[in-house]
Design a protein around this motif. Structure first.
Motif, PDB file in Angstrom:
ATOM      1  N   UNK A  94      45.836  36.714  35.529  1.00 34.36           N
ATOM      2  CA  UNK A  94      45.676  37.330  36.845  1.00 34.36           C
ATOM      3  C   UNK A  94      46.995  37.716  37.471  1.00 34.36           C
ATOM      4  N   UNK A  95      48.005  36.889  37.259  1.00 33.34           N
ATOM      5  CA  UNK A  95      49.331  37.200  37.799  1.00 33.34           C
ATOM      6  C   UNK A  95      49.857  38.493  37.181  1.00 33.34           C
ATOM      7  N   UNK A 133      47.153  36.390  45.000  1.00 34.00           N
ATOM      8  CA  UNK A 133      45.740  36.713  45.203  1.00 34.00           C
ATOM      9  C   UNK A 133      45.049  37.087  43.891  1.00 34.00           C
ATOM     10  N   UNK A 134      45.775  37.716  42.993  1.00 33.18           N
ATOM     11  CA  UNK A 134      45.213  38.030  41.677  1.00 33.18           C
ATOM     12  C   UNK A 134      45.304  36.832  40.739  1.00 33.18           C
ATOM     13  N   UNK A 135      46.381  36.072  40.847  1.00 25.61           N
ATOM     14  CA  UNK A 135      46.629  34.995  39.898  1.00 25.61           C
ATOM     15  C   UNK A 135      45.834  33.730  40.116  1.00 25.61           C
ATOM     16  N   UNK A 147      39.509  26.979  43.678  1.00 25.36           N
ATOM     17  CA  UNK A 147      40.581  27.855  44.156  1.00 25.36           C
ATOM     18  C   UNK A 147      41.618  27.060  44.941  1.00 25.36           C
ATOM     19  N   UNK A 148      41.164  26.091  45.714  1.00 26.55           N
ATOM     20  CA  UNK A 148      42.080  25.273  46.520  1.00 26.55           C
ATOM     21  C   UNK A 148      42.990  24.451  45.619  1.00 26.55           C
ATOM     22  N   UNK A 149      42.417  23.851  44.596  1.00 24.88           N
ATOM     23  CA  UNK A 149      43.221  23.046  43.675  1.00 24.88           C
ATOM     24  C   UNK A 149      44.209  23.918  42.910  1.00 24.88           C
ATOM     25  N   UNK A 150      43.745  25.065  42.432  1.00 24.99           N
ATOM     26  CA  UNK A 150      44.638  25.970  41.706  1.00 24.99           C
ATOM     27  C   UNK A 150      45.758  26.457  42.612  1.00 24.99           C
TER      28      UNK A 150
END
Length: 182
Positions: A94-95, A133-135, A147-150
């Motif tokens: 994603x990055x 936002x992409x990564x 998503x929060x953990x990542x």
């Protein structure tokens, strides 16, 4: 092309292609400046992407990153981990895609900023946020995390990325001042 200096807007196609290639190579070199950080390494790629947008402008900045991704797609090990096309299916996928969008948006902001120097730094921050936002969603999906953990895993990289945005804006402004001197 080179939107930060008005006199360079009408460059030859050869010069434009060379500039795009130069920023593609800069991104490759920046990928090699790595500090292992699990699951996403700390690299200088964010700096290279932001600088590409600020110096080349929206279209050429994005094209430099499209060229970088194309090299990865064909299997060249130019990503931070040297995985080639497999990098798109790992935590950094994603990055990588975010690089293109970030370079475009940063370039667009700088093109429209006129002489407002502070906009370059804001553009750098926006570009870094776009990369995240992409990564982060892909990182969360690949590592089976929320998503929060990542996002929290990458929390240690936010301050360095803010510094990279400031550095890219400073380098761009310094280069602009040198070119305008004659």
């Amino acid at each position: 092309m080179l939107r930060t200096v008005p006199q360079t807007r009408n460059l030859s196609l050869t010069y434009q292609i060379a500039a795009i290639a130069a920023f593609t190579v800069l991104t490759i070199i920046a990928a090699r400046i790595t500090i292992p950080f699990i699951p996403v390494p700390f690299t200088m790629q964010t700096f290279a992407v932001l600088l590409a947008g600020m110096v080349l402008g929206s279209r050429a900045g994005a094209l430099s990153q499209v060229a970088y991704l194309a090299l990865i797609v064909v299997g060249l090990p130019v990503d931070a981990r040297g995985l080639g096309a497999a990098a798109f299916f790992g935590p950094t996928g994603g990055f990588l895609v975010g690089f293109v969008v970030a370079a475009f948006v940063v370039g667009l902001m700088v093109e429209r900023s006129g002489e407002r120097r502070w906009v370059r730094w804001i553009a750098g921050l926006v570009g870094a946020a776009i990369i995240y936002a992409f990564g982060i969603p892909v990182l969360a999906l690949v590592t089976n995390q929320s998503l929060v953990t990542a996002g929290a895993v990458l929390g240690n990289l936010v301050v360095p990325d803010v510094l990279k945005a400031f550095l890219a804006a400073s380098v761009t402004e310094g280069g602009r001042a040198l070119l305008m001197r004659r």
